[in-house]
Design a protein around this motif. Structure first.
Motif, PDB file in Angstrom:
ATOM      1  N   SER A 169       0.853  -1.188   0.000  1.00 14.75           N
ATOM      2  CA  SER A 169       0.000   0.000   0.000  1.00 14.75           C
ATOM      3  C   SER A 169       0.881   1.227   0.000  1.00 14.75           C
ATOM      4  O   SER A 169       1.875   1.271   0.707  1.00 14.75           O
ATOM      5  N   LEU A 170       0.531   2.166  -0.803  1.00 14.70           N
ATOM      6  CA  LEU A 170       1.287   3.407  -0.891  1.00 14.70           C
ATOM      7  C   LEU A 170       0.329   4.565  -0.770  1.00 14.70           C
ATOM      8  O   LEU A 170      -0.630   4.652  -1.499  1.00 14.70           O
ATOM      9  N   VAL A 171       0.565   5.416   0.220  1.00 14.67           N
ATOM     10  CA  VAL A 171      -0.310   6.565   0.419  1.00 14.67           C
ATOM     11  C   VAL A 171       0.516   7.816   0.204  1.00 14.67           C
ATOM     12  O   VAL A 171       1.550   7.977   0.822  1.00 14.67           O
ATOM     13  N   CYS A 172       0.059   8.664  -0.637  1.00 13.02           N
ATOM     14  CA  CYS A 172       0.784   9.892  -0.942  1.00 13.02           C
ATOM     15  C   CYS A 172      -0.030  11.078  -0.469  1.00 13.02           C
ATOM     16  O   CYS A 172      -1.170  11.228  -0.862  1.00 13.02           O
ATOM     17  N   PHE A 173       0.564  11.875   0.393  1.00 15.70           N
ATOM     18  CA  PHE A 173      -0.118  13.040   0.942  1.00 15.70           C
ATOM     19  C   PHE A 173       0.449  14.303   0.302  1.00 15.70           C
ATOM     20  O   PHE A 173       1.643  14.537   0.383  1.00 15.70           O
ATOM     21  N   SER A 174      -0.383  15.126  -0.290  1.00 14.12           N
ATOM     22  CA  SER A 174       0.084  16.394  -0.850  1.00 14.12           C
ATOM     23  C   SER A 174      -0.506  17.541  -0.057  1.00 14.12           C
ATOM     24  O   SER A 174      -1.669  17.517   0.306  1.00 14.12           O
ATOM     25  N   LEU A 175       0.319  18.521   0.222  1.00 15.07           N
ATOM     26  CA  LEU A 175      -0.138  19.662   1.018  1.00 15.07           C
ATOM     27  C   LEU A 175      -1.095  20.525   0.214  1.00 15.07           C
ATOM     28  O   LEU A 175      -0.943  20.695  -0.983  1.00 15.07           O
ATOM     29  N   GLN A 176      -2.083  21.082   0.884  1.00 13.39           N
ATOM     30  CA  GLN A 176      -2.989  21.995   0.217  1.00 13.39           C
ATOM     31  C   GLN A 176      -2.230  23.248  -0.192  1.00 13.39           C
ATOM     32  O   GLN A 176      -1.438  23.788   0.556  1.00 13.39           O
TER      33      GLN A 176
ATOM     34  N   ARG B  83       5.951  23.469  -2.595  1.00 14.10           N
ATOM     35  CA  ARG B  83       5.114  22.294  -2.688  1.00 14.10           C
ATOM     36  C   ARG B  83       5.512  21.349  -1.570  1.00 14.10           C
ATOM     37  O   ARG B  83       6.685  21.246  -1.224  1.00 14.10           O
ATOM     38  N   GLY B  84       4.537  20.660  -1.036  1.00  8.54           N
ATOM     39  CA  GLY B  84       4.869  19.746   0.046  1.00  8.54           C
ATOM     40  C   GLY B  84       4.218  18.410  -0.175  1.00  8.54           C
ATOM     41  O   GLY B  84       3.206  18.310  -0.837  1.00  8.54           O
ATOM     42  N   TYR B  85       4.808  17.403   0.358  1.00 10.79           N
ATOM     43  CA  TYR B  85       4.190  16.098   0.279  1.00 10.79           C
ATOM     44  C   TYR B  85       4.699  15.237   1.413  1.00 10.79           C
ATOM     45  O   TYR B  85       5.736  15.490   1.992  1.00 10.79           O
ATOM     46  N   CYS B  86       3.959  14.232   1.675  1.00 12.34           N
ATOM     47  CA  CYS B  86       4.444  13.206   2.582  1.00 12.34           C
ATOM     48  C   CYS B  86       4.148  11.873   1.951  1.00 12.34           C
ATOM     49  O   CYS B  86       3.051  11.642   1.484  1.00 12.34           O
ATOM     50  N   LEU B  87       5.121  11.002   1.916  1.00 12.84           N
ATOM     51  CA  LEU B  87       4.973   9.701   1.299  1.00 12.84           C
ATOM     52  C   LEU B  87       5.162   8.622   2.352  1.00 12.84           C
ATOM     53  O   LEU B  87       6.114   8.652   3.107  1.00 12.84           O
ATOM     54  N   LEU B  88       4.241   7.704   2.387  1.00 11.58           N
ATOM     55  CA  LEU B  88       4.369   6.561   3.280  1.00 11.58           C
ATOM     56  C   LEU B  88       4.303   5.308   2.429  1.00 11.58           C
ATOM     57  O   LEU B  88       3.362   5.126   1.683  1.00 11.58           O
TER      58      LEU B  88
ATOM     59  N   ALA C 143      -0.242   4.208  -7.174  1.00  9.15           N
ATOM     60  CA  ALA C 143      -0.329   4.870  -5.877  1.00  9.15           C
ATOM     61  C   ALA C 143      -1.697   5.497  -5.703  1.00  9.15           C
ATOM     62  O   ALA C 143      -2.224   6.095  -6.610  1.00  9.15           O
ATOM     63  N   SER C 144      -2.268   5.341  -4.509  1.00  9.79           N
ATOM     64  CA  SER C 144      -3.497   6.053  -4.185  1.00  9.79           C
ATOM     65  C   SER C 144      -3.108   7.417  -3.638  1.00  9.79           C
ATOM     66  O   SER C 144      -2.123   7.554  -2.934  1.00  9.79           O
ATOM     67  N   VAL C 145      -3.858   8.440  -3.942  1.00 13.86           N
ATOM     68  CA  VAL C 145      -3.465   9.805  -3.631  1.00 13.86           C
ATOM     69  C   VAL C 145      -4.476  10.460  -2.723  1.00 13.86           C
ATOM     70  O   VAL C 145      -5.684  10.293  -2.876  1.00 13.86           O
ATOM     71  N   GLY C 146      -4.015  11.218  -1.739  1.00 11.03           N
ATOM     72  CA  GLY C 146      -4.881  12.000  -0.873  1.00 11.03           C
ATOM     73  C   GLY C 146      -4.175  13.292  -0.518  1.00 11.03           C
ATOM     74  O   GLY C 146      -3.296  13.741  -1.236  1.00 11.03           O
ATOM     75  N   ASN C 147      -4.530  13.907   0.599  1.00 12.60           N
ATOM     76  CA  ASN C 147      -3.796  15.080   1.073  1.00 12.60           C
ATOM     77  C   ASN C 147      -3.284  14.818   2.480  1.00 12.60           C
ATOM     78  O   ASN C 147      -3.516  13.754   3.047  1.00 12.60           O
ATOM     79  N   ASP C 148      -2.552  15.776   3.043  1.00 10.81           N
ATOM     80  CA  ASP C 148      -1.882  15.488   4.310  1.00 10.81           C
ATOM     81  C   ASP C 148      -2.768  15.755   5.527  1.00 10.81           C
ATOM     82  O   ASP C 148      -2.292  15.731   6.652  1.00 10.81           O
ATOM     83  N   GLU C 149      -4.043  15.976   5.320  1.00  5.21           N
ATOM     84  CA  GLU C 149      -4.933  16.229   6.455  1.00  5.21           C
ATOM     85  C   GLU C 149      -4.953  15.051   7.422  1.00  5.21           C
ATOM     86  O   GLU C 149      -4.993  15.233   8.636  1.00  5.21           O
TER      87      GLU C 149
ATOM     88  N   LEU D 262      -2.554  12.880   8.007  1.00  7.80           N
ATOM     89  CA  LEU D 262      -1.310  12.817   8.766  1.00  7.80           C
ATOM     90  C   LEU D 262      -1.243  13.918   9.808  1.00  7.80           C
ATOM     91  O   LEU D 262      -0.840  13.686  10.951  1.00  7.80           O
ATOM     92  N   LEU D 263      -1.642  15.116   9.438  1.00 14.04           N
ATOM     93  CA  LEU D 263      -1.690  16.208  10.404  1.00 14.04           C
ATOM     94  C   LEU D 263      -2.686  15.910  11.522  1.00 14.04           C
ATOM     95  O   LEU D 263      -2.429  16.185  12.691  1.00 14.04           O
ATOM     96  N   SER D 264      -3.812  15.327  11.147  1.00 10.03           N
ATOM     97  CA  SER D 264      -4.817  14.980  12.145  1.00 10.03           C
ATOM     98  C   SER D 264      -4.273  13.958  13.138  1.00 10.03           C
ATOM     99  O   SER D 264      -4.511  14.056  14.348  1.00 10.03           O
ATOM    100  N   SER D 265      -3.536  12.979  12.626  1.00  9.20           N
ATOM    101  CA  SER D 265      -2.951  11.962  13.509  1.00  9.20           C
ATOM    102  C   SER D 265      -1.914  12.569  14.435  1.00  9.20           C
ATOM    103  O   SER D 265      -1.763  12.145  15.579  1.00  9.20           O
ATOM    104  N   THR D 266      -1.186  13.574  13.935  1.00 10.57           N
ATOM    105  CA  THR D 266      -0.218  14.269  14.780  1.00 10.57           C
ATOM    106  C   THR D 266      -0.940  15.078  15.853  1.00 10.57           C
ATOM    107  O   THR D 266      -0.549  15.071  17.030  1.00 10.57           O
ATOM    108  N   LYS D 267      -2.000  15.763  15.463  1.00  9.97           N
ATOM    109  CA  LYS D 267      -2.779  16.551  16.434  1.00  9.97           C
ATOM    110  C   LYS D 267      -3.333  15.674  17.549  1.00  9.97           C
ATOM    111  O   LYS D 267      -3.441  16.105  18.695  1.00  9.97           O
ATOM    112  N   ASN D 268      -3.678  14.442  17.206  1.00 11.58           N
ATOM    113  CA  ASN D 268      -4.308  13.555  18.185  1.00 11.58           C
ATOM    114  C   ASN D 268      -3.429  13.295  19.399  1.00 11.58           C
ATOM    115  O   ASN D 268      -3.935  13.072  20.501  1.00 11.58           O
ATOM    116  N   PHE D 269      -2.100  13.264  19.200  1.00  8.13           N
ATOM    117  CA  PHE D 269      -1.247  12.945  20.353  1.00  8.13           C
ATOM    118  C   PHE D 269      -0.740  14.189  21.081  1.00  8.13           C
ATOM    119  O   PHE D 269      -0.047  14.077  22.093  1.00  8.13           O
ATOM    120  N   ILE D 270      -1.074  15.382  20.597  1.00  7.60           N
ATOM    121  CA  ILE D 270      -0.673  16.606  21.279  1.00  7.60           C
ATOM    122  C   ILE D 270      -1.604  16.839  22.472  1.00  7.60           C
ATOM    123  O   ILE D 270      -2.819  16.952  22.296  1.00  7.60           O
TER     124      ILE D 270
END
Length: 367
Positions: free
Chosen positions: A14-21, A29-34, A63-69, A71-79
């Motif tokens: 599985s490949l998830v590609c996150f692109s920044l809004q 340009r920003g991205y996160c690749l997992l 690759a399936s494509v989405g945005n980084d929301e 990943l950011l949401s998962s980071t927010k969850n542990f703050i």
């Protein structure tokens, strides 16, 4: 994909590609690749801007494509949320192991960054000659001038139970006596299951003694391109030339060779791997390469790593705690750099970034 090729796929990838809004980051340009890695399957190419092509040895996948929301949401969850029910120290007690006669700024940047990200207390364990200078920078830091004492290790170990995570290396220097103390300390911290971020001169120590951190999952190494090439040479032999951004394959392979130690290679694109997953982060940042930005990142990462581990792996997140923390620290540092560069240009220094941590944090993760 042909039927014959489909039949050869014995493992799901599985490949998830996150692109920044685009509205979030101007002029970048920003991205996160997992990407899940599989034994004996290697990255061949990654088209980083569009991810139109991802090729693996003997395996080709779309690759399936989405945005980084997500990943950011998962980071927010542990703050942790700020409430009046928390007591001092609960949001994090961070220790910086470093600070020598010549290098006093690095531990200061790491410690103050940790505080501004949200830790309650930051301790600096440095050599005696560095202490008055670091103390003069800020009354916020708790400075222990003991790193070159005869009983340095025993004294530090008295504080270890109170510390949530450690940053080892900023301004440490190359004094053999001090490095031996730090080497022994790392062994003790592993026994006590303490999280560590190893940067700067701490990486020089690991390069000389890779077994110090081998197979320890609560350590994150943060090499720049030159430090990464030296680590590769130490582990694999041969010559590895520094590159603006190391390939995901090399970073993953080094992580695997060290027993799935998490490695964050800082560069034009920040790339991290724990040997199983690869996370890339680009976006924000600046063309200014003033000293101290890596120290700021290390301090921020120590706090986020503590929070992520305390929150735990709840499932459903796109990455495990160590890589979520790495992503969050990279995004935060890059956003600080983007803001500081937009205001100061060539005059930008790391002090400018420190002042913008709150603004960047609020923008990315909320209050």
């Amino acid at each position: 994909m042909t039927k014959e090729l489909k039949l050869t796929l014995k493992i799901k990838i599985s490949l998830v590609c996150f692109s920044l809004q685009k509205t979030q980051v101007r002029h970048s340009r920003g991205y996160c690749l997992l990407a899940k890695t599989i034994s004996k399957s290697y990255w061949k190419t990654v088209t980083t801007n569009s991810f139109q092509s991802v090729r693996f040895k003997n395996i080709i996948m779309n690759a399936s494509v989405g945005n980084d929301e997500d990943l950011l949401s998962s980071t927010k969850n542990f703050i942790p949320q700020l409430t009046n029910k928390m007591h001092k120290g609960q949001a994090g007690r961070i220790a910086i192991i470093g600070g020598s006669e010549d290098y006093t700024g690095a531990p200061y940047f790491a410690g103050l960054s940790a505080l501004k990200v949200g830790a309650d207390l930051a301790h600096i364990f440095c050599v005696r000659s560095a202490s008055p200078v670091i103390k003069s920078y800020s009354p916020e830091l708790i400075v222990h001038p003991i790193l070159d004492d005869e009983n340095a290790l025993d004294t530090i170990l008295e504080w270890v139970p109170r510390i949530h995570s450690f940053v080892i290396g900023p301004g440490l220097g190359r004094d053999p006596k001090v490095l031996q103390v730090v080497s022994n300390l790392i062994e003790k911290l592993k026994e006590l299951d303490k999280p560590m971020i190893i940067d700067a001169d701490g990486l020089a120590l690991v390069t000389e003694k890779p077994d110090l951190i081998r197979n320890y999952y609560k350590v994150i190494l943060t090499p720049n391109s030159i430090e990464f090439s030296r680590l590769c040479t130490a582990v694999f032999g041969g010559e590895f030339k520094p590159a603006p951004s190391a390939s995901a394959e090399k970073i993953r392979d080094l992580s695997l060779a060290l027993g799935n130690v998490t490695i964050l290679n800082k560069g034009a694109t920040d790339v991290a791997s724990n040997g199983r997953l690869v996370v890339c982060c680009a976006g924000g940042g600046s063309n200014r390469r003033c000293g101290g930005q890596g120290d700021l990142l290390a301090g921020a990462l120590a706090v986020l790593f503590h929070w992520a581990l305390a929150f735990g792996d709840k499932g459903g997140a796109p990455a495990p705690p160590e890589l979520l923390a790495t992503y969050g620290a990279c995004r935060l540092t890059r956003e600080c750099a983007r803001l500081a560069y937009s205001q100061n240009g060539r005059s930008m220094t790391t002090t400018d970034l420190l002042k913008l941590i709150h603004q960047a944090f609020l923008f990315l993760f909320g209050p």
